[in-house]
Write a protein that holds these residues in place. Sequence first.
Motif, PDB file in Angstrom:
ATOM      1  N   THR A   1       0.831  -1.207   0.000  1.00 10.38           N
ATOM      2  CA  THR A   1       0.000   0.000   0.000  1.00 10.38           C
ATOM      3  C   THR A   1       0.864   1.255   0.000  1.00 10.38           C
ATOM      4  OG1 THR A   1      -0.194   0.011   2.421  1.00 10.38           O
ATOM      5  CG2 THR A   1      -1.919  -1.151   1.163  1.00 10.38           C
ATOM      6  N   HIS A   2       1.984   1.217   0.722  1.00 12.11           N
ATOM      7  CA  HIS A   2       2.956   2.301   0.703  1.00 12.11           C
ATOM      8  C   HIS A   2       4.211   1.788   1.384  1.00 12.11           C
ATOM      9  CE1 HIS A   2       1.010   2.674   4.602  1.00 12.11           C
ATOM     10  NE2 HIS A   2       1.959   3.491   5.019  1.00 12.11           N
ATOM     11  N   MET A   3       5.294   2.547   1.304  1.00 12.62           N
ATOM     12  CA  MET A   3       6.585   2.010   1.681  1.00 12.62           C
ATOM     13  C   MET A   3       7.077   2.460   3.050  1.00 12.62           C
ATOM     14  SD  MET A   3       8.148   2.040  -2.186  1.00 12.62           S
ATOM     15  CE  MET A   3       9.782   2.478  -1.655  1.00 12.62           C
ATOM     16  N   HIS A   4       6.167   2.722   3.978  1.00 13.60           N
ATOM     17  CA  HIS A   4       6.568   2.925   5.367  1.00 13.60           C
ATOM     18  C   HIS A   4       7.089   1.608   5.938  1.00 13.60           C
ATOM     19  CE1 HIS A   4       4.210   6.866   6.383  1.00 13.60           C
ATOM     20  NE2 HIS A   4       5.334   7.093   5.723  1.00 13.60           N
ATOM     21  N   MET A   5       7.924   1.696   6.960  1.00  9.13           N
ATOM     22  CA  MET A   5       8.638   0.514   7.447  1.00  9.13           C
ATOM     23  C   MET A   5       7.716  -0.556   8.014  1.00  9.13           C
ATOM     24  SD  MET A   5      10.409   2.072  10.875  1.00  9.13           S
ATOM     25  CE  MET A   5       9.471   2.465  12.362  1.00  9.13           C
ATOM     26  N   ASP A   6       6.530  -0.170   8.513  1.00  7.62           N
ATOM     27  CA  ASP A   6       5.624  -1.165   9.073  1.00  7.62           C
ATOM     28  C   ASP A   6       4.774  -1.831   7.997  1.00  7.62           C
ATOM     29  OD1 ASP A   6       4.529   1.435   8.866  1.00  7.62           O
ATOM     30  OD2 ASP A   6       2.907   0.966  10.241  1.00  7.62           O
ATOM     31  N   HIS A   7       5.109  -1.573   6.728  1.00  8.93           N
ATOM     32  CA  HIS A   7       4.417  -2.206   5.603  1.00  8.93           C
ATOM     33  C   HIS A   7       5.376  -2.991   4.704  1.00  8.93           C
ATOM     34  CE1 HIS A   7       0.569  -0.011   6.287  1.00  8.93           C
ATOM     35  NE2 HIS A   7       1.412   0.753   6.952  1.00  8.93           N
ATOM     36  N   VAL A   8       6.648  -2.598   4.686  1.00  5.91           N
ATOM     37  CA  VAL A   8       7.634  -3.314   3.864  1.00  5.91           C
ATOM     38  C   VAL A   8       8.716  -3.986   4.694  1.00  5.91           C
ATOM     39  CG1 VAL A   8       7.263  -1.789   1.897  1.00  5.91           C
ATOM     40  CG2 VAL A   8       9.136  -1.286   3.500  1.00  5.91           C
ATOM     41  N   GLY A   9       8.817  -3.641   5.980  1.00  4.29           N
ATOM     42  CA  GLY A   9       9.897  -4.183   6.810  1.00  4.29           C
ATOM     43  C   GLY A   9       9.929  -5.691   6.858  1.00  4.29           C
ATOM     44  N   GLY A  10       8.746  -6.320   6.820  1.00  7.72           N
ATOM     45  CA  GLY A  10       8.703  -7.774   6.874  1.00  7.72           C
ATOM     46  C   GLY A  10       9.394  -8.442   5.713  1.00  7.72           C
TER      47      GLY A  10
END
Length: 304
Positions: free
Chosen positions: A124-133
């Motif tokens: 949805t967007h590239m903030h760390m709580d969305h791509v960090g995994g």
Amino acid sequence: MKPDTIASPDTSGFEELVPSRYALRIGDIDVLVVSDGVLPLPTETMATNVDPAVRAEWFKDMFVGPDMFDWALNVLVLRSGDKTILVDAGLGGQFPGFPRAGQFPKRLQAAGIDLASVTDIIITHMHMDHVGGLLVEDVNRRLNPDVRIHVTATEIAFWQTPDFEQTAMPNPVPEVLRKTATQFIDAYADKIMAFDEECEVAPGVVAKLTGGHTPGHCVVHVASGGERLTFAGDALFPVGFDHPDWHNGFEHDPEESVRVRVRLLQQAAASGEYLVATHLPFPSVGRVAADGDAFRWVAAFWDF
């Protein structure tokens, strides 16, 4: 992948008091909401454009706070036809200050879903709580080498030179966000399939650009058999029903975020569709009712 299968008892060796996953079906599409855990955040980040006393009163009425609260993290797994789609990937394990987040890999395994079976990932967007995994070494290693990652072209362009001027994040966060987004692009450049306005990832599964929270933020619409569900990502936070005009400190364009939020809530109230969002309390499945100039969250009755 059917709800009675993906919600089956844990046989993987990971035991939790309450399995943090919830399954439902939208027409012929299977949907699984998976909790990635929670993040402790300052309550002040949830309403940066209102009097602190007004904000404190809202949190008191919600029995949360007064200074910190647990921000839920949810991801989705969808099965449409022969495609298995992961929507966002949670925080990951590289941030030691958040030990209760980054849970989705083991919870996915507990649900009997092999990461290698994932054909597509929508970010949805590239903030760390969305791509960090996706930056967890074991996750990267287990993914299908042919996996397709769908992100808006606007989002990718934004993180080349990100602007934090309108945000009100805790001091260390902007640099961590910038670093994580860069790592994600570097790690998955050959798998990213950028799109402009919208992208049909599978039959009945459409990612659509909204902007607002970040310039390239998107939501995911799921539709099948006359039923609908929208995954709103970070377009919506718990306070947004009562006060859709309150700004969140993590929004890169607060005014546009309000317009996006109101539009999504109006659409959900008119259609009666299910709404799920990253930061609504798990399992985050419910509907929206209009309530004057505000809205009311109607939690779905669990079907188990």
